[in-house]
Design an enzyme around this catalytic site. Structure first.
Site, PDB file in Angstrom:
ATOM      1  N   SER A 105     -23.074 -25.341 -38.683  1.00 35.87           N
ATOM      2  CA  SER A 105     -22.978 -24.137 -39.505  1.00 35.87           C
ATOM      3  C   SER A 105     -24.237 -23.282 -39.326  1.00 35.87           C
ATOM      4  CB  SER A 105     -22.727 -24.537 -40.956  1.00 35.87           C
ATOM      5  OG  SER A 105     -22.213 -23.467 -41.699  1.00 35.87           O
ATOM      6  N   ASP A 193     -33.895 -18.136 -54.379  1.00 32.59           N
ATOM      7  CA  ASP A 193     -34.171 -16.700 -54.388  1.00 32.59           C
ATOM      8  C   ASP A 193     -34.309 -16.164 -52.963  1.00 32.59           C
ATOM      9  OD1 ASP A 193     -34.119 -16.724 -57.136  1.00 32.59           O
ATOM     10  OD2 ASP A 193     -36.301 -16.743 -57.369  1.00 32.59           O
ATOM     11  N   HIS A 252     -14.640 -27.960 -42.463  1.00 36.21           N
ATOM     12  CA  HIS A 252     -15.920 -27.396 -42.037  1.00 36.21           C
ATOM     13  C   HIS A 252     -17.018 -28.460 -42.002  1.00 36.21           C
ATOM     14  CE1 HIS A 252     -19.042 -24.508 -41.327  1.00 36.21           C
ATOM     15  NE2 HIS A 252     -19.638 -24.746 -42.491  1.00 36.21           N
TER      16      HIS A 252
END
Length: 272
Positions: A105, A193, A252
């Site tokens: 990924s 963040d 996946h």
């Protein structure tokens, strides 16, 4: 933990240590075969790959890395594929200068970029269930779910999993996400963040005028739609020697869905 414009040294909670900028976990010892570098996906860590890495280390050294902003690796305001490729190149330089590279990924995109911009670092390339294209799905709901967990009342992983369930996260992903939870310090080992701010870079892939002509395997999950037929022309332009294989019954997270079949496919490709 504050965001930083550069890198910081990351703590290691057992088994890992700094190799250049990234935290790594090594399995096995150097052999005649090139080492295998494993780059995990978004929200993952080197530890997620422990069983597969240990099994593959019977014939070579295997180095699983914590990608930047994950695990025990440094946090950075930058989270794009050129930067991640440079990180991997620095790790490979510490382990002989050339390696077989497996990326899943997000880690697969970083591995592809590594081969394109640092071609001499890569011997063989395995890309697990990702293509060098821009995706339009959003990972932000998962970041928001993790942000919503009240860590002050979390004494065990199950406490966090309960809160994630209340936020609508599937059971399998609850367990996956909480592997990156530092219970003792009551914090995530993910720069949530920073990842949120860089999400557009994570979902995209740079437009690059290069190709890598080394042996490449694109290994996909049969039930996944991340690597589609229409992606093959883009893949072959960048990786003209690309081969394609699909794992029956896998989605996946193909290495978790079909671990032994995944391992067998890796061994077959790395041995020819």
């Amino acid at each position: 933990m504050p965001r930083m414009s550069g890198f910081r040294l990351a703590p290691s909670d057992g088994g890992g240590y700094q190799a250049s900028m990234l935290n790594v976990i090594t399995h096995g010892t150097p052999s005649h075969a090139p080492p295998l570098i494993i780059a995990h996906g978004l929200f993952g860590s080197a530890r997620n790959w422990g069983v597969i890495a240990k099994r593959l280390s019977d014939s070579r050294q295997v180095i699983a890395v914590d990608m930047r902003n994950h695990g025990d690796s440094p946090w950075s305001d930058t989270h794009d594929y050129p930067a991640m490729a440079d990180d991997l190149a620095e790790v490979i330089a510490k382990f002989g200068g050339k390696a077989d590279v497996l990326g899943h990924s997000m880690g697969g995109k970083a591995a592809m970029m590594l081969a394109l911009v640092h071609p001499d670092c890569v011997n063989r390339l395995i890309v697990a269930d990702i293509a060098p294209v821009t995706y339009d799905h959003s990972q932000m709901p998962f970041i928001e779910a993790m942000r919503s967990v009240d860590l002050e009342v979390v004494d065990r992983r199950s406490d966090a999993e309960t809160q994630l369930a209340e936020a609508g996260v599937d059971r399998a992903l609850q367990s996956f996400f909480t592997q990156s939870l530092d219970i003792r310090r009551r914090r995530w080992r993910l720069n949530l963040d920073g990842l949120a701010a860089e999400m557009s870079h994570i979902l995209s892939f740079p437009d690059i005028d290069a190709y890598w002509d080394g042996p490449t395997l694109f290994l996909s999950g049969e039930k996944s739609d991340y690597v589609r037929a229409e992606h093959r022309s883009v893949i072959r332009k960048l990786f003209p020697r690309a081969r394609f294989a699909s794992l029956h019954g896998a989605g996946h997270w193909l290495h978790a869905d079909q671990p032994r079949a995944f391992e067998s496919a890796l061994r077959g490709f790395l041995s020819f």
